[in-house]
Motif scaffolding. Structure first.
Motif, short mmCIF file in Angstrom:
data_model
loop_
_atom_site.label_atom_id
_atom_site.label_comp_id
_atom_site.label_asym_id
_atom_site.label_seq_id
_atom_site.Cartn_x
_atom_site.Cartn_y
_atom_site.Cartn_z
N PHE A 1 0.86 -1.19 0.00
CA PHE A 1 0.00 0.00 0.00
C PHE A 1 0.88 1.23 0.00
CE2 PHE A 1 0.72 -0.83 4.49
CZ PHE A 1 0.93 0.43 5.03
N GLY A 2 0.31 2.34 -0.44
CA GLY A 2 1.05 3.60 -0.45
C GLY A 2 0.13 4.74 -0.84
N ILE A 3 0.63 5.94 -0.70
CA ILE A 3 -0.11 7.14 -1.07
C ILE A 3 -0.45 7.07 -2.55
CG2 ILE A 3 0.04 9.67 -1.26
CD1 ILE A 3 -0.32 8.63 1.60
N ALA A 4 -1.66 7.46 -2.90
CA ALA A 4 -2.11 7.44 -4.29
C ALA A 4 -1.34 8.45 -5.13
CB ALA A 4 -3.60 7.74 -4.34
N PRO A 5 -1.21 8.19 -6.43
CA PRO A 5 -0.60 9.19 -7.30
C PRO A 5 -1.47 10.45 -7.35
CG PRO A 5 -1.43 7.33 -8.59
CD PRO A 5 -1.61 6.99 -7.14
N PRO A 6 -0.91 11.57 -7.74
CA PRO A 6 -1.67 12.84 -7.73
C PRO A 6 -3.02 12.76 -8.47
CG PRO A 6 0.63 13.27 -8.17
CD PRO A 6 0.47 11.78 -8.18
#
Length: 90
Positions: A69-74
């Protein structure tokens, strides 16, 4: 209180839920996604102060169904959303 029925899609918006509901909700949601054959999801937690994002990430890091998991792209919400890849094996 009647249970809330949530359609299972590849996106979960947490804005309508209380913080105390998030842990159990995420677990149930991810289980249902796997049952439906959905292995890549986006969880919208909003930008705010980052407290909810930290809570979401903590729950995801402890869940054996989560591959990554990770922060979504812009273009998908940036730091207001988290993208999750689920294990395909049960």
């Amino acid at each position: 209180m009647e249970p809330v029925i949530i359609p299972i899609t590849d996106e979960l918006d947490l804005h309508t839920f209380r913080p105390g509901e998030v842990s159990g909700l995420l677990k149930d949601y991810l289980e249902e996604c796997r049952k439906a054959g959905i292995f890549s999801v986006r969880i919208i937690h909003g930008k705010g102060t980052g407290v909810l994002a930290k809570s979401v990430h903590s729950c995801l890091s402890k869940n054996p169904m989560v591959r990554s998991f990770g922060i979504a792209p812009p273009q998908s919400g940036g730091w207001g959303a988290t993208v999750v890849e689920l294990e395909t094996k049960k």
